[in-house]
Design a protein around this motif. Structure first.
Motif, mmCIF file in Angstrom:
data_model
loop_
_atom_site.group_PDB
_atom_site.id
_atom_site.type_symbol
_atom_site.label_atom_id
_atom_site.label_comp_id
_atom_site.label_asym_id
_atom_site.label_seq_id
_atom_site.Cartn_x
_atom_site.Cartn_y
_atom_site.Cartn_z
ATOM 1 N N LYS A 47 46.796 30.016 32.859
ATOM 2 C CA LYS A 47 48.164 29.588 33.179
ATOM 3 C C LYS A 47 48.431 29.663 34.683
ATOM 4 O O LYS A 47 49.455 29.208 35.148
ATOM 5 N N GLY A 48 47.515 30.297 35.424
ATOM 6 C CA GLY A 48 47.716 30.458 36.857
ATOM 7 C C GLY A 48 48.732 31.540 37.193
ATOM 8 O O GLY A 48 49.303 31.549 38.275
ATOM 9 N N ASP A 49 48.948 32.481 36.279
ATOM 10 C CA ASP A 49 49.951 33.527 36.464
ATOM 11 C C ASP A 49 49.358 34.695 37.259
ATOM 12 O O ASP A 49 48.978 35.733 36.714
ATOM 13 N N VAL A 50 49.307 34.517 38.577
ATOM 14 C CA VAL A 50 48.709 35.501 39.466
ATOM 15 C C VAL A 50 49.488 36.810 39.452
ATOM 16 O O VAL A 50 48.904 37.890 39.448
ATOM 17 N N GLU A 51 50.800 36.726 39.424
ATOM 18 C CA GLU A 51 51.620 37.938 39.413
ATOM 19 C C GLU A 51 51.317 38.801 38.190
ATOM 20 O O GLU A 51 51.179 40.015 38.300
ATOM 21 N N ALA A 52 51.209 38.183 37.033
ATOM 22 C CA ALA A 52 50.922 38.948 35.819
ATOM 23 C C ALA A 52 49.516 39.547 35.871
ATOM 24 O O ALA A 52 49.295 40.655 35.391
ATOM 25 N N LEU A 53 48.573 38.831 36.481
ATOM 26 C CA LEU A 53 47.226 39.381 36.654
ATOM 27 C C LEU A 53 47.259 40.624 37.543
ATOM 28 O O LEU A 53 46.593 41.615 37.257
ATOM 29 N N VAL A 54 48.049 40.563 38.604
ATOM 30 C CA VAL A 54 48.173 41.711 39.509
ATOM 31 C C VAL A 54 48.734 42.911 38.758
ATOM 32 O O VAL A 54 48.229 44.033 38.878
ATOM 33 N N VAL A 55 49.755 42.680 37.972
ATOM 34 C CA VAL A 55 50.367 43.777 37.211
ATOM 35 C C VAL A 55 49.372 44.341 36.197
ATOM 36 O O VAL A 55 49.237 45.551 36.049
ATOM 37 N N ALA A 56 48.643 43.467 35.523
ATOM 38 C CA ALA A 56 47.722 43.917 34.477
ATOM 39 C C ALA A 56 46.484 44.618 35.039
ATOM 40 O O ALA A 56 46.023 45.605 34.480
ATOM 41 N N GLY A 80 44.421 26.677 37.309
ATOM 42 C CA GLY A 80 45.875 26.728 37.479
ATOM 43 C C GLY A 80 46.508 25.367 37.227
ATOM 44 O O GLY A 80 45.968 24.346 37.652
ATOM 45 N N PRO A 81 47.644 25.331 36.535
ATOM 46 C CA PRO A 81 48.233 24.052 36.136
ATOM 47 C C PRO A 81 48.748 23.200 37.298
ATOM 48 O O PRO A 81 48.850 21.988 37.161
ATOM 49 N N THR A 82 49.045 23.840 38.438
ATOM 50 C CA THR A 82 49.529 23.067 39.582
ATOM 51 C C THR A 82 48.768 23.498 40.833
ATOM 52 O O THR A 82 48.135 24.561 40.864
ATOM 53 N N ALA A 83 48.873 22.691 41.867
ATOM 54 C CA ALA A 83 48.241 23.031 43.149
ATOM 55 C C ALA A 83 48.811 24.351 43.677
ATOM 56 O O ALA A 83 48.090 25.143 44.291
ATOM 57 N N LYS A 84 50.087 24.600 43.432
ATOM 58 C CA LYS A 84 50.736 25.836 43.873
ATOM 59 C C LYS A 84 50.082 27.050 43.205
ATOM 60 O O LYS A 84 49.814 28.059 43.861
ATOM 61 N N HIS A 85 49.813 26.968 41.912
ATOM 62 C CA HIS A 85 49.151 28.058 41.191
ATOM 63 C C HIS A 85 47.743 28.280 41.734
ATOM 64 O O HIS A 85 47.320 29.417 41.954
ATOM 65 N N ARG A 86 47.010 27.188 41.919
ATOM 66 C CA ARG A 86 45.627 27.299 42.402
ATOM 67 C C ARG A 86 45.584 27.875 43.813
ATOM 68 O O ARG A 86 44.757 28.727 44.120
ATOM 69 N N LYS A 87 46.512 27.440 44.665
ATOM 70 C CA LYS A 87 46.557 27.935 46.039
ATOM 71 C C LYS A 87 46.899 29.425 46.065
ATOM 72 O O LYS A 87 46.341 30.182 46.863
ATOM 73 N N ALA A 88 47.821 29.857 45.222
ATOM 74 C CA ALA A 88 48.184 31.277 45.156
ATOM 75 C C ALA A 88 46.974 32.120 44.750
ATOM 76 O O ALA A 88 46.737 33.188 45.316
ATOM 77 N N ALA A 89 46.202 31.633 43.798
ATOM 78 C CA ALA A 89 45.002 32.358 43.353
ATOM 79 C C ALA A 89 43.969 32.407 44.475
ATOM 80 O O ALA A 89 43.363 33.456 44.726
ATOM 81 N N GLU A 90 43.773 31.300 45.153
ATOM 82 C CA GLU A 90 42.811 31.264 46.257
ATOM 83 C C GLU A 90 43.244 32.186 47.388
ATOM 84 O O GLU A 90 42.419 32.881 47.988
#
Length: 193
Positions: A47-56, A80-90
């Motif tokens: 899902k590209g949920d970087v914040e939830a990954l950080v918490v977990a 990640g579903p959007t470029a924004k999600h992918r960029k945040a992960a990168e």
């Protein structure tokens, strides 16, 4: 008739741009996150949920957490579903490689191991990831560039044991990457793509 007071207009909060990692880290400090399964972490990464990954996962706390975070950020950066999600992960992956225990991964054992695990998971559809031979080949190629698993004792045994249960098409991909040749030192690169 009673007069009604005019309602006050509430000031709109500005929308956060990108992922709000400070908020995510604040959540970690307030409560202990429960340990999630690989499938649950994969769902967050897909899902590209970087914040939830950080918490977990709570990276930057120990080497094992940093390694695991790197692995799932690779998935988020790819899926990640959007470029924004992918960029945040990168972006977080880059920060992790510079500001955590991964900074000292000179032999690339941790990052190579993460790419190898992902490659095998994509070959088999394990750990909550879809079976995807193209992504498997990409991940295994990145592992091989990092000389993984040759930096481990028993590398040939690991390759043999990994190869055995693979389906025919998965084994063909694996054998194409791990064709019996080790990467030369000229193949070393800092490129994480």
């Amino acid at each position: 008739m009673a007069k009604t007071k005019p309602k006050k207009k509430l000031a709109k909060k500005p929308k956060a741009k990108g992922t709000d990692l400070d908020r995510a880290f604040a959540k970690v400090g307030k409560s202990k996150a429960k340990k999630l399964t690989s499938a649950q972490l994969a769902a967050l990464a897909l899902k590209g949920d970087v914040e939830a990954l950080v918490v977990a996962i709570q990276p930057f706390t120990d080497g094992a957490s940093d390694d695991e975070m790197y692995k799932w950020l690779e998935v988020a950066a790819s899926h990640g579903p959007t470029a924004k999600h992918r960029k945040a992960a990168e972006s977080l992956s880059s920060d992790l490689r510079e500001s955590s225990s991964l900074r000292y991964d000179d032999d690339q054992l941790a990052t190579g191991g993460a790419h190898f695990e992902l490659g095998v998971a994509y070959l088999t559809g394990a750990d909550g990831l879809p079976r995807d031979l193209t992504r498997a080949a990409e991940q295994l190629t990145m592992a091989k560039k990092r000389h993984y698993p040759w930096s481990l004792q028993g590398a040939e045994k690991l390759l043999t044991e990994t190869r055995k249960p693979l389906a025919t098409d998965g084994r063909a991909v694996f054998d194409r990457i791990y064709d019996g040749t080790k990467p030369s030192p000229a193949d070393d690169s800092d490129d994480d793509s």
